[in-house]
Design an enzyme around this catalytic site. Structure first.
Site, mmCIF file in Angstrom:
data_model
loop_
_atom_site.group_PDB
_atom_site.id
_atom_site.type_symbol
_atom_site.label_atom_id
_atom_site.label_comp_id
_atom_site.label_asym_id
_atom_site.label_seq_id
_atom_site.Cartn_x
_atom_site.Cartn_y
_atom_site.Cartn_z
ATOM 1 N NE ARG A 1 116.892 -52.394 49.235
ATOM 2 C CZ ARG A 1 116.594 -52.177 47.959
ATOM 3 N NH1 ARG A 1 115.351 -52.383 47.539
ATOM 4 N NH2 ARG A 1 117.503 -51.775 47.106
ATOM 5 N N PRO B 1 113.390 -61.452 44.402
ATOM 6 C CG PRO B 1 115.036 -62.346 45.759
ATOM 7 C CD PRO B 1 113.971 -61.289 45.732
ATOM 8 C CD GLU B 2 110.526 -62.574 38.655
ATOM 9 O OE1 GLU B 2 110.156 -63.425 37.821
ATOM 10 O OE2 GLU B 2 110.656 -61.365 38.376
#
Length: 283
Positions: free
Chosen positions: A119, A2-3
């Site tokens: 993850r 995510p940015e």
């Protein structure tokens, strides 16, 4: 990963469920994510009031009335999801516990905030609110692209004389905070700059033009709820949809959307990452 737009969208989604409210119960269901959790994290969070939620680069910080801040990084697949609260027109009841619900915060008022991360590349830490910028994950990060410290004069000065490709320079978190591969590709396409061009060989006028383009792309992406490519979801579980407006990223083989261009979007690899651009109109 995510940015800035995705993280800012999550922060805004969390705000009505957390800001000004106390954390009444905390469940920490494993000892670590990417790194170990801080000692006694559940105990230190329980009973604390969230004074405000803010974002620094790709990190969310919840400032607590205890003098500490909960620092959160979503990593590759981390999600902070709200249940038991009405968000907009929808009520989200508490779901059954899921396998990867690693940290659960029950808030006063009935909302539950769950950090789910299959993850486990995300991270959480507790840091002193005063001096949080000195934390190893935050130290040295450049100015926020939507803030006043990021302007044309600043970027021209940072680029002057450098040999790095412009894409690499914009991805450098020491130059500007929060930009990632997706939005840099989009910005360079809109400004007509070849991602391979050395920043020291770009005219000051063209460098200056990057600043409003960066702001415009980020603001449009935030308004669209970010870009959902793989795991990202907003705090209410909804997908972002800025990916439907991509002009360059992921558009290999598609006609360039720059008016009058007629070129085709190409893909190259820079520093092990895909770059999408138009060889005809990006110079």
């Amino acid at each position: 990963m995510p940015e800035l737009p995705e993280v800012e969208t999550v922060r805004r989604g969390l705000e009505p469920a957390m800001a000004g409210l106390r954390i009444v119960q905390v469940a920490v269901n494993r000892p670590d994510l990417r790194w170990p959790f801080p000692p006694r994290m559940a105990e230190r969070l329980t009973g604390a009031r969230v004074d405000r939620l803010r974002r620094r680069s790709k990190y969310i910080l919840a400032d607590l009335d205890t003098g500490e801040s909960l620092l959160v990084h979503l990593g590759m697949s981390g999600r902070m999801l709200i249940s038991g609260a009405t968000i907009g027109d929808f009520h989200h009841p508490h779901p059954a516990p899921a396998k990867h619900d690693h940290v659960v915060l029950d808030m006063a008022g009935g909302a539950r905030v769950t950090f789910n991360d299959p993850r486990r590349f995300g991270a959480m830490d507790l840091v002193p609110t005063q001096g949080a910028e000195a934390h190893p994950l935050l130290a040295g990060i450049g100015p926020e692209p939507l803030g006043n410290a990021f302007d044309e004069d600043y970027l021209i000065a940072r680029f002057k004389g450098r040999k790095a490709p412009v894409k690499a320079a914009l991805l450098d978190q020491c130059v500007v905070a929060g930009l990632g591969n997706i939005y840099v590709c989009e910005v360079l396409h809109r400004t007509g700059i070849d991602p391979r061009r050395a920043v020291g060989r770009i005219s000051a006028a063209r460098v200056a033009g990057l600043v409003p383009a960066i702001r415009q792309v980020l603001e449009e992406a935030i308004a669209a709820g970010g870009s959902s490519l793989r795991d990202y979801r907003q705090a209410d579980g909804e997908l972002g949809y800025f990916q439907h407006d991509f002009r360059a990223y992921g558009q290999e083989g598609q006609p360039c959307r720059t008016p009058g261009c007629g070129g085709t979007i190409a893909r190259i690899v820079q520093s092990g990452r895909s770059t999408f651009f138009c060889p005809d109109c990006q110079r």
